[in-house]
Design an enzyme around this catalytic site. Structure first.
Site, short mmCIF file in Angstrom:
data_model
loop_
_atom_site.label_atom_id
_atom_site.label_comp_id
_atom_site.label_asym_id
_atom_site.label_seq_id
_atom_site.Cartn_x
_atom_site.Cartn_y
_atom_site.Cartn_z
N GLU A 127 0.67 -8.89 -2.01
CA GLU A 127 1.55 -8.57 -3.13
C GLU A 127 2.98 -8.90 -2.73
OE1 GLU A 127 1.60 -4.51 -4.53
OE2 GLU A 127 2.72 -5.09 -6.31
N ALA A 269 3.17 0.92 2.16
CA ALA A 269 1.73 0.69 2.22
C ALA A 269 1.30 -0.18 1.06
CB ALA A 269 0.98 2.02 2.16
N ASN A 272 -4.57 -2.70 -1.46
CA ASN A 272 -5.67 -3.67 -1.52
C ASN A 272 -7.00 -2.97 -1.77
OD1 ASN A 272 -3.71 -5.56 -0.28
ND2 ASN A 272 -4.05 -4.24 1.49
N GLU A 305 -1.44 5.26 -2.81
CA GLU A 305 -2.26 4.05 -2.67
C GLU A 305 -3.67 4.30 -3.18
OE1 GLU A 305 -0.41 1.63 -2.16
OE2 GLU A 305 1.27 2.74 -1.31
N HIS A 308 -3.83 4.11 -6.92
CA HIS A 308 -3.78 2.74 -7.43
C HIS A 308 -5.17 2.18 -7.73
CE1 HIS A 308 0.28 1.25 -7.66
NE2 HIS A 308 0.56 1.39 -6.37
N1 PHE Z 1 2.24 -2.02 -4.12
C1 PHE Z 1 2.73 -1.24 -3.00
C2 PHE Z 1 2.81 0.19 -3.48
O1 PHE Z 1 3.61 0.57 -4.25
C3 PHE Z 1 4.06 -1.63 -2.51
C4 PHE Z 1 4.16 -2.98 -1.92
C5 PHE Z 1 4.73 -4.01 -2.64
C6 PHE Z 1 3.72 -3.22 -0.65
C7 PHE Z 1 4.86 -5.26 -2.11
C8 PHE Z 1 3.87 -4.45 -0.09
C9 PHE Z 1 4.43 -5.49 -0.83
O2 PHE Z 1 2.03 0.97 -3.15
ZN ZN Z 2 2.51 1.57 -5.66
#
Ligand code: PHE
Ligand code: ZN
Length: 883
Positions: A127, A269, A272, A305, A308
């Site tokens: 990401e 963090a 994934n 996380e 998510h």
């Molecule tokens: N998506 C992750 C989160 O908010 C944050 C993130 C973004 C980590 C970009 C790495 C790179 O939990």
């Molecule tokens: Zn997040």
């Protein structure tokens, strides 16, 4: 090299992808400097797109070795491959299989995007746009595919091989020293959720039985020897899983859930699918190495996380403009989790402090942007407190407006309607409008309009009519690119206290806009008349911080002290103390600059004393109330012509005055809060330590001689990191021999433990004295400091620029110059981290003229850098207002 050209990407230009990828088969042969990636993509034309279209895949620093279409090598004139794209101008007008082979060097990858090595561990970060650094792919979240990943590596180098989904095969490769593992993830996902890990890792294992009775294996992988420090994270994970079932009816879906801790990571963090990768700082915690704050953030980030999995993974974002769809919502969910497992008012106060300290500041400066921005040059720069924290506030307001039942109905509808899809913010909000039959058209402005709304409230009591008339106006200040704003839907929770300090029940004389104590504003100016109030009440507005706004009200002298003592809303009790303190501090900053005598703090001291003596309050709340507004808070409230030295002086003087005038109660509280029980990280115990340490610091400011002795003793006797670091922090603010001795002792005790040594770097960088800059410069040469480890950089450089207002903002401009030089150097190693730390300059225009000029010069010097990354270039030009 020239600065990369940044082409703006616009929401208005969104088009569905021409090609979809049904399945991805990856075969990754890990090697420290020459990793081979074979990708097999089953591509098919998107039925929604006007056919036929060329295939254009994204890449980033890739090197193509082989390309085949349906098994046949592709002729050299049938495709164009560059490091950042692969184009097939005339593909077949049907589904086909594309195979590519690329090579990459994970050891040279210091950007920490794509496949890289953290120490000896192989790991990935995709990401937002990192997957294109692994293989050519349509790297956009609305392309969702089923991934199968085979990884192989030297057995000795990477006995542990992990990827998303379930393990389907593994073993040694006959006749070699290598080993392989194959993972299959049955859930279609965008490529930003791809992950693989390989290395020598220790593991903590557990299981979780879901609400429908499925057994899930839980594994947390850490550096060998650190296993015991993952126990708290495992406990937090199980609590988060249970909570999501109870609060949202959401159950985990794979047979296994894995977390890997790595020591090089750009953020906290990453969610994934089935394989979260964490900054080790956000996983590892033990009483002797982590503070209560660290435990709290481990719990929050683990939960975030995990949550998510439903809000982000099962339902993902159509495009990156919708980032708040997953982030704001998931922050809201983790905030609710923490509120339920800890203290709701204390959590709300902490969140609002952070929102004001980061998001309000962002919103008031050149980097202001909407929760859903409409243009970006570099998406990595939009992982901001506006998208995350204000994004969460917007979801919270939905809940406030609709009430808990209708909010839950809207969430349920969202989960059923969009599961397995890439959605938009409009689709999310439509679920609430539909489930609750509520018009949210105006509410959508919260996603489009940047800037913090300002509310003015004028209340008048009419004793004869027994009414209270409240006139409220709202404005939203102009922000870059948005000069004119419209009135918004703003839910203001409200209450009235009688002279006896008790809550008064009121009704609106006419109109129906008061529901469950919430007034819904919709116009630039509105008038509400409340009936049934024979005596003048004291108004409590925006209870629980129901809307993320700035509020000014025509309170009378004494009203704030009254609210501090009596408000039935704990948040507003805390707020009343803060408002009193802020007003006093602003006056005293002006007095300091004009060389006038400052105003005495008697009213505030009285309010603080009452809170301190109120045994009905939880210690964590009292600790929050006793913590005066930060230097940053005061600067933000002053807003222009800011002099950080004057702010520091006024704040320090006030702390000394409070410490002196409440010495007895503070000392008494300090002793009452000492715990003889063995350490426990639970919220109540942490609250006692927090209050104890606030007392310690106030007492030391007021009476350094006795205070330093107390801090020194606490430092040595501490049986946990919270108490030890708090004592060291107190000592760090006094120029005494005990300080140097304690810092040296701390280093010796924790040498070799990088995360703890980060605290040592951080505290030294934050000392508000003029020789700090020299010390920070020499610490950059310390053997354990490294510009290629983001945690080290944030600890030393980040704390200097963000937690040391007087020294970063030195009048001679040397703080800015140092930061500019450091960011230019860092940019060549890790552009994302450089761009993020560059935001330390975001309030430069609010400074007094001398500093403003020096900050501008430093910014311009960075802007003129010879080979800026797109990341840093974007931040620096927007900060200067030239981008
Ligand atoms: N998506 C992750 C989160 O908010 C944050 C993130 C973004 C980590 C970009 C790495 C790179 O939990
Ligand atoms: Zn997040």
């Amino acid at each position: 090299m020239r600065t990369e050209q940044a082409v703006p990407v616009r929401l208005a230009d969104y088009r569905p992808p021409d090609w979809l990828v049904e399945t991805v088969d990856l075969d990754v042969s890990l090697d420290p400097t020459s990793t081979v990636v074979r990708a097999r993509l089953r591509l098919k034309p998107n039925p929604l797109a006007p056919a036929p279209a060329p295939v254009i895949l994204d890449g980033d620093e890739l090197q193509l070795r082989v390309i085949k279409l349906d098994g046949e090598p592709l002729a050299a004139d049938a495709y164009v491959a560059t490091p950042d794209s692969l184009t097939i101008p005339q593909p077949p007008h049907r589904a086909f299989v594309l195979e590519t082979e690329t090579v990459l060097d994970p050891s040279a990858n210091t950007k920490l995007m794509g496949l890289y090595r953290s120490g000896r561990t192989y790991t990935t970060q995709c990401e937002a746009e990192g997957f294109r650094r692994i293989t050519y792919f349509p790297d956009r979240p609305d392309v969702m595919s089923v991934f199968t990943t085979r990884i192989e590596a030297e057995k000795a180098e990477a006995p542990v091989l992990l990827a998303n989904g379930n393990l389907i095969d593994a073993g040694d490769i006959p006749g070699s020293t290598r080993r392989f593992a194959t993972w299959h993830d049955p859930f279609p996902k965008p490529c930003y959720l791809f992950a693989l890990v390989g290395g020598v890792l220790g593991v903590v294992e557990d299981t979780f039985t879901t609400m429908s009775g499925r057994k899930v294996a839980l594994k947390i992988f850490v550096e060998p020897g650190k296993e015991a420090r993952a126990d708290y994270a495992m406990d937090a994970l199980k609590r988060a899983m249970r909570w999501d079932e109870r609060a949202f009816g959401r159950e985990y879906d794979l047979d296994i859930f894995m977390i890997v801790a790595v020591s090089h990571f750009n953020m906290g963090a990453m969610e994934n699918k089935g394989l979260n990768v964490f900054n080790d700082k956000a996983v590892l915690a033990s009483h002797d190495t982590a503070t209560d704050q660290d435990f709290g953030s481990v719990e929050t980030i683990i939960a975030h996380e995990y949550f998510h999995n439903w809000t982000g993974n099962r339902i993902t974002c159509r495009d990156w403009f919708q980032l708040c769809l997953k982030e704001g919502l998931t922050v809201f969910r983790d905030q609710e989790f923490t509120s339920d497992v800890r203290s709701r008012p204390v959590k709300r106060i902490a969140d609002v402090r952070a929102l004001r300290g980061h998001q309000f500041v962002e919103d008031a400066g050149p980097l202001a942007h909407a929760v859903r921005p409409e243009v970006y040059r570099e998406i990595s720069n939009f992982y901001t407190s506006t998208v995350y924290e204000k994004g969460a506030e917007v979801v919270r307001m939905l809940k406030t407006l609709l009430g808990p039942e209708r909010f839950r109905a809207g969430m349920d509808l969202y989960f059923t309607r969009h599961d397995g899809r890439a959605a938009t913010v409009d689709e999310f909000v439509a679920c609430f409008a539909d489930a609750a039959n509520y018009d949210l058209t105006q509410f959508m402005l919260w996603y489009r309009q940047a800037g913090t709304p300002e509310i003015m409230a004028q209340g008048n009591h009419d004793a004869d009519a027994k009414t209270y008339t409240l006139e409220i106006s709202q404005t939203v200040p102009p922000t870059p690119g948005q000069l004119v704003k419209e009135p918004m839907t703003i839910p203001i929770a409200i209450g009235f206290l009688g002279p006896d300090g008790k809550e008064r029940q009121v009704a609106l004389a006419h109109g129906s806009k008061l529901a469950n104590g919430v007034l819904t504003l919709t116009k630039a100016k509105e008038r509400f008349v409340f009936a049934g109030l024979s005596e003048r009440p004291v108004l409590s507005l925006n209870r629980g911080f129901s809307a993320p706004v700035k509020l000014t009200a025509n309170l009378r002298d004494g009203d704030l002290a009254f609210l501090a003592a009596h408000d039935t809303d704990p948040f507003n009790r805390w707020q009343a103390v803060q408002t009193l303190a802020t007003a006093l501090l602003i006056d005293n900053v002006a007095a300091h600059r004009a060389d006038r005598p400052k105003r005495a703090a008697d009213e505030l001291v009285h309010a603080l004393g009452a809170v301190l003596e109120d045994r009905g309050l939880e210690p964590a709340f009292v600790a929050q109330a006793m913590t005066l507004p930060s230097e940053g808070d005061i600067a933000r409230e002053i807003g222009h012509d800011v002099d950080p030295d004057a702010i520091f002086a006024a704040r320090r003087a006030l702390r000394a005055e409070v410490g002196r005038k409440l010495a007895e109660a503070l000392a008494d509280t300090y002793h009452r809060m000492v715990d003889d029980d063995p350490f426990s990280p639970d919220a109540a115990s942490a609250g006692r330590r927090a209050l104890k340490n606030v007392c310690l610091d106030l007492l030391a400011t007021a009476d350094p001689t006795a205070g330093i002795a107390r801090a020194d003793t606490q430092y040595r006797d501490a049986d946990n990191m919270t108490d030890r670091i708090a004592a060291l922090a107190t000592l760090s603010h006094h120029q005494v021999p005990e300080r140097r001795a304690a810092f040296d002792d701390f280093y010796r005790r924790y040498e070799g433990d990088a995360l703890v040594i980060d605290k040592w770097f951080g505290l030294q960088a934050a000392i508000p004295e003029s020789d700090t800059l020299g010390r920070v410069k020499s610490l950059t040469a310390h053997p354990v400091f490294s510009m290629s480890n983001p945690n080290r950089v944030r600890a030393l450089i980040g704390n200097f620029a963000q937690a040391n207002q007087t020294q970063f903002n030195r009048r001679d401009g040397e703080g800015y110059a140092f930061h500019a030089d450091t960011m230019l150097a860092l940019d060549a190693i890790n552009p994302q981290v450089a761009a993020r730390l560059m935001t330390a300059f975001r309030s430069w225009r609010a400074l007094e003229p001398e500093r403003r000029g020096k900050a501008e010069a430093a910014l311009k010097r960075v802007a003129a850098g010879p080979s800026l990354s797109r990341d840093l270039q974007d931040i620096v030009t927007r900060t200067l207002g030239t981008g």
